[in-house]
Scaffold this active site. Structure first.
Site, PDB file in Angstrom:
ATOM      1  N   ILE A 496      -4.939  -3.614   1.742  1.00  0.00           N
ATOM      2  CA  ILE A 496      -6.416  -3.872   2.008  1.00  0.00           C
ATOM      3  C   ILE A 496      -7.283  -3.886   0.615  1.00  0.00           C
ATOM      4  O   ILE A 496      -8.204  -4.351   0.733  1.00  0.00           O
ATOM      5  CB  ILE A 496      -6.928  -2.691   2.645  1.00  0.00           C
ATOM      6  CG1 ILE A 496      -6.838  -1.546   1.865  1.00  0.00           C
ATOM      7  CG2 ILE A 496      -6.395  -2.540   3.962  1.00  0.00           C
ATOM      8  CD1 ILE A 496      -7.605  -0.451   2.463  1.00  0.00           C
ATOM      9  N   GLY A 497      -6.268  -3.920  -0.681  1.00  0.00           N
ATOM     10  CA  GLY A 497      -7.018  -4.245  -1.738  1.00  0.00           C
ATOM     11  C   GLY A 497      -6.124  -4.077  -2.988  1.00  0.00           C
ATOM     12  O   GLY A 497      -5.072  -3.466  -2.899  1.00  0.00           O
ATOM     13  N   SER A 503      -2.961  -0.616  -6.264  1.00  0.00           N
ATOM     14  CA  SER A 503      -3.007  -1.354  -5.119  1.00  0.00           C
ATOM     15  C   SER A 503      -3.337  -0.361  -4.160  1.00  0.00           C
ATOM     16  O   SER A 503      -3.201   0.863  -4.282  1.00  0.00           O
ATOM     17  CB  SER A 503      -1.828  -2.009  -4.629  1.00  0.00           C
ATOM     18  OG  SER A 503      -1.343  -2.976  -5.533  1.00  0.00           O
ATOM     19  N   VAL A 504      -4.111  -0.671  -3.025  1.00  0.00           N
ATOM     20  CA  VAL A 504      -4.645  -0.107  -1.846  1.00  0.00           C
ATOM     21  C   VAL A 504      -3.977  -0.291  -0.531  1.00  0.00           C
ATOM     22  O   VAL A 504      -3.910  -1.615  -0.334  1.00  0.00           O
ATOM     23  CB  VAL A 504      -6.290   0.223  -2.005  1.00  0.00           C
ATOM     24  CG1 VAL A 504      -6.727   1.081  -0.656  1.00  0.00           C
ATOM     25  CG2 VAL A 504      -6.827   0.443  -3.285  1.00  0.00           C
ATOM     26  N   LYS A 517      -4.076   5.071  -2.508  1.00  0.00           N
ATOM     27  CA  LYS A 517      -4.212   4.193  -3.589  1.00  0.00           C
ATOM     28  C   LYS A 517      -3.133   4.520  -4.603  1.00  0.00           C
ATOM     29  O   LYS A 517      -3.049   5.727  -4.762  1.00  0.00           O
ATOM     30  CB  LYS A 517      -5.421   4.328  -4.511  1.00  0.00           C
ATOM     31  CG  LYS A 517      -5.556   3.458  -5.721  1.00  0.00           C
ATOM     32  CD  LYS A 517      -6.731   3.453  -6.368  1.00  0.00           C
ATOM     33  CE  LYS A 517      -7.594   4.501  -6.806  1.00  0.00           C
ATOM     34  NZ  LYS A 517      -8.722   4.312  -7.522  1.00  0.00           N
ATOM     35  N   ASP A 612     -18.541   2.443 -13.734  1.00  0.00           N
ATOM     36  CA  ASP A 612     -18.035   1.186 -13.351  1.00  0.00           C
ATOM     37  C   ASP A 612     -18.590   1.166 -11.862  1.00  0.00           C
ATOM     38  O   ASP A 612     -18.046   0.787 -10.936  1.00  0.00           O
ATOM     39  CB  ASP A 612     -16.421   1.317 -13.084  1.00  0.00           C
ATOM     40  CG  ASP A 612     -15.845  -0.110 -12.927  1.00  0.00           C
ATOM     41  OD1 ASP A 612     -14.770  -0.171 -12.173  1.00  0.00           O
ATOM     42  OD2 ASP A 612     -16.507  -1.076 -13.239  1.00  0.00           O
TER      43      ASP A 612
END
Length: 845
Positions: A496-497, A503-504, A517, A612
């Site tokens: 999903i990301g 990466s997720v 994650k 961030d």
């Protein structure tokens, strides 16, 4: 004589005058005395209103070019580029020679045009230039020469050649020597007068009345003599005064008087004889023999004839006459010839009468008296010439001294100006040196403070590393096999990301939907970020921070609660055609993000700075409740530094471009207000749904005008309240100020403003709701079938009310929903859901 013919022909050719010009022409030859001509012209015509001058300089045309060997080569035998280069060199030399004269005009602040005329005939060239431009005033210098000189009188040639509509002024040593008036000034008369300062003589003194008849007789005799040429007039030395008047009939007459024993006597007896017969009577040898005699013979013969005329009272013809040839040396035969003709005219006398003897006696008496007067006049003239020369020298010296004084004053002004500039430059350099010194001292102080803080950070880091392995860290431990099975071996359809650090994947662990994650392996920096994020999320809980469900430290995996609506960035940009977020939800999201930042900044024992913050790290659940994620780049600062001081980071700035604090980028110094800057950018994106690049400038340009401001708002969010939206935009601009000290305080200024705007959004949302809605389904406890009071997450991944699940676990070891055995009986409080339930209850009341 040939030059005189050429000049007369040119004068007749240029007789038709062009339109008059307001300029004054000054002709010079470039010698030292030319400056007197220019000086006189400036002193004369500037007070009369003339401001436009023409400087004329005549030079011979280039027909030959000298070579380095001293040989002159004709222009026709050379290339055009060589001839052009030589002419350019001559032009440069001429301009350099004329530069001092141009400066004289520039100092008087008048316009001057330099004209270089190429001609072998200076008089013709100047006359043609005057005729072409229509100049009515011409100033030239006098051509001085001695009695025995054959040099051409250039000033006379120019005065004769110049058209009659122009007035010619002849200057000698800075004074007016003669004037040739124009036809409009003197009705065609031309008069030359030599001043005492140049020729050494003055006009003849006025004689007593008894001598007037005598002078009239002399004039009548002279009228029959052919006039002198201009060359003869100027060759008669410093004791001659020449006056030339042009009568209406155009006949030239000249009157010449000398002080070297020359006398002109005309008898008043009526009756005339032929001049040749008269001359033969006085000199029987004849005219040719007389002209061939030497200077001494002529003089002696003249004296003998004079004695004979004085002693002979019975002579029928008595004439006292001065021979012109006796004055001029035998070398100048043309002067002797002209003088002999004048003598011939003077020897024409009237018939002898009976009273000849008495008349001769009277003439001798008048001659003696005239000689006495001439001697007195010569003496006075000598004294006058001496005084005039001294006066001229004094004037010249005064003029030179005045020029030197002006130059010295100019140099003094330049020196003063230079000294002033140097002094100013020195003062500026000293001020700059002081500033540099102060900056160096501040830099040294900051360096010492940074070193001190670095040592303190090192100690804090050691404590943090020690605390990471302490038993106080609370999180669910998952094995790598469990995570791999929950993600179907990290299938691509479950991803999903993806980011810079890992990466997720969407996963299902223990019947609970989550997001895992997985950090990239083999990087020490990522390991530090993993440990830091694990420590922070395992120790703190907040409704608007992503909930950590568990972790696999061996493989660098973190398991979060799953957020159904993805990131705020995807929803603003309508990724995958997702519906837009209403404006009142965006007001609420801004407050939720700000409250999460306040929580991080006020956390104990040390505040946390996110570093961030961006829409991609703000996640939304199924009710659009926002939560901050990705705290792997967060950093901790000391409690004392939060309010007034910042911490120095030796590493390069981290974060996402366009969201990083400008001061943090420039100095590497981080502070809580760095997150305030990022929050301001996020607020501006909430109301515009535009990328972060240049968004601050765009909102600043449009906020002052309602039409432009409405144009930049996200129209898909609904009907924005213009005043409240402008207030939110102004708050975002204040948060994005370049300097930290200009940004508002997060707790005392930003939160109160956002809470007021959230109330406005809630009112608008309530007005849109037609019927009161019941509690959301995720607020309902599976055991109680009602709204939970204290929600918590069990090992099966479902959320229950704490009292109900604890009562269930005391009796059973299986899940109330799946009826499967529970791996453990640990319960994790769901503060996010608790906050949402409390907010729903408060709104319902």
């Amino acid at each position: 004589m040939e030059e005189k013919k050429v000049v007369r022909a040119l004068s007749e050719h240029l007789s038709l005058p062009p339109p008059p010009s307001p300029s004054v022409a000054v002709a010079i030859n470039g010698k030292k005395k030319s400056k007197y001509v220019v000086f006189w012209a400036l002193e004369k015509f500037i007070p009369e209103g003339f401001t436009d001058f023409k400087l004329l300089y005549v030079r011979p045309p280039v027909s030959y070019i000298p070579t380095p060997m001293g040989i002159a080569v004709a222009v026709s035998e050379l290339r055009e580029d060589v001839v052009s280069a030589y002419k350019q060199e001559l032009d440069w030399s001429a301009n350099e020679m004329l530069r001092p004269y141009k400066k004289m005009f520039e100092r008087r602040k008048v316009q001057v045009e330099v004209l270089l005329l190429d001609s072998l005939e200076p008089a013709a060239a100047i006359a043609e230039e005057i005729a072409g431009t229509g100049v009515t005033k011409l100033v030239i210098g006098m051509s001085l020469r001695g009695f025995f000189s054959r040099k051409i009188d250039m000033s006379s040639l120019i005065a004769t050649a110049v058209p009659r509509f122009c007035t010619v002024y002849v200057i000698s040593k800075g004074k007016l020597a003669s004037v040739r008036p124009s036809e409009s000034d003197a009705s065609g008369s031309i008069r030359f007068e030599r001043s005492s300062s140049t020729s050494g003589s003055t006009d003849s003194p006025r004689l007593p009345p008894e001598y007037q008849d005598f002078l009239s007789a002399v004039s009548e005799a002279q009228s029959r003599v052919s006039p002198f040429s201009p060359a003869l007039k100027h060759s008669m030395g410093s004791n001659a005064v020449a006056q030339m008047d042009t009568s209406s009939s155009g006949t030239d007459q000249e009157e010449v008087s000398t002080g070297r024993g020359m006398e002109i006597v005309h008898s008043g007896i009526e009756g005339k004889k032929n001049k040749d017969e008269s001359f033969s009577a006085s000199f029987p040898m004849g005219t040719e023999a007389y002209n061939s005699m030497s200077w001494t013979s002529k003089w002696r013969d003249h004296e003998d004839r004079r004695e004979m005329r004085s002693s002979s009272s019975s002579n029928n013809h008595d004439l006292v006459n001065m021979d012109w040839g006796a004055v001029v040396p035998e070398n100048y035969s043309w002067v002797s010839h002209t003088a002999s003709h004048m003598s011939d005219g003077l020897l024409s006398v009237h018939s002898i009468t009976d009273n000849q003897v008495n008349l001769n006696f009277e003439i001798e008496k008048l001659r003696a008296e005239l000689k006495h007067v001439q001697e007195m006049y010569a003496m006075a003239q000598t004294e006058t010439v001496g005084a005039s020369k001294k006066l001229t020298e004094l004037n010249q010296r005064r003029f030179e001294e005045s020029e030197k004084l002006v130059e010295l004053k100019e140099k003094e002004e330049v020196a003063k100006d230079t000294a002033s500039k140097e002094k100013q430059r020195y003062e500026e350099a000293m001020k700059e040196a002081e500033k540099v010194k102060e900056l160096m001292m501040k830099e040294a102080l900051h360096r010492r403070e940074a070193e001190f803080k670095a040592e303190r950070d090192a100690r804090e880091k050691d404590k943090l590393q020690a605390s990471l392995v302490s038993p106080g860290v609370q999180y669910q431990h998952y094995t790598w096999e469990e995570i791999a099975a929950a993600t179907s071996d990290f299938a691509e359809n479950l991803k999903i990301g993806i980011g810079a650090y890992g990466s997720v994947y969407k996963c299902n662990l223990h019947h609970t939907t989550g997001a895992v994650k997985v950090l990239h392996a083999g990087e020490t920096q990522l390991s530090k970020q993993f440990d830091q994020e694990l420590e922070i999320l395992s120790k703190i809980r907040h409704p608007h921070l992503v909930l950590l469900l568990g972790a696999c430290p061996e493989r660098g995996c973190l398991v979060y609660e799953y957020m159904d609506n993805g990131s705020l960035d995807d929803r603003l940009m309508l990724v995958n055609d997702t519906p837009p977020i209403p404006w009142f939800e965006r007001f609420r999201i801004a407050l939720e993000v700000a409250s999460a930042l306040v929580f991080l900044h006020k956390s104990k024992p040390r505040p946390i700075i996110h570093r961030d913050l961006k829409p991609g790290n703000i996640l939304l659940d199924h009710n659009f409740v926002s939560k901050l994620g990705d705290v792997g780049l967060s950093t901790m600062v000391n409690q004392d530094d939060v309010s007034s001081r910042t911490i120095f980071k030796q590493t390069s700035p981290v974060g996402t471009l366009c969201y990083i604090d400008p001061e943090y980028q420039r100095t590497g110094i981080i502070s809580p207000k760095s997150d305030v800057y990022s929050l301001g950018v996020v607020i501006l994106q909430l109301i515009t749904a535009k990328p972060a690049i240049a968004i601050t400038h765009m909102v600043e340009e449009a906020i002052g005008d309602d039409a432009e401001f409405m144009a930049i708002l996200d129209k898909k969010a609904g009907s924005w309240p213009i005043s409240d939206t402008r207030e939110l935009a102004a708050l975002g601009l204040c948060c994005t100020e370049m300097r930290r000290r200009d940004r508002p305080d997060l707790k005392d200024q930003i939160i109160p403003a956002l809470e007021r705007l959230r109330k406005v959004a809630d009112k608008a949302q309530n007005l849109l709701s037609r019927t009161p809605s019941g509690p959301p389904s995720h607020f309902i406890c599976p055991l109680l079938k009602g709204v939970m009071n204290e929600p918590c997450v069990a090992a099966d991944g479902y959320t229950y009310d704490r009292e109900a699940i604890e009562e269930w676990l005391r009796q059973k070891d299986t899940s109330p929903v799946t009826n499967l055995p529970l791996p453990n009986k640990n319960l994790i409080a769901n503060y996010t859901l608790y906050s949402a339930i409390m907010e729903w209850k408060s709104n319902k009341r």
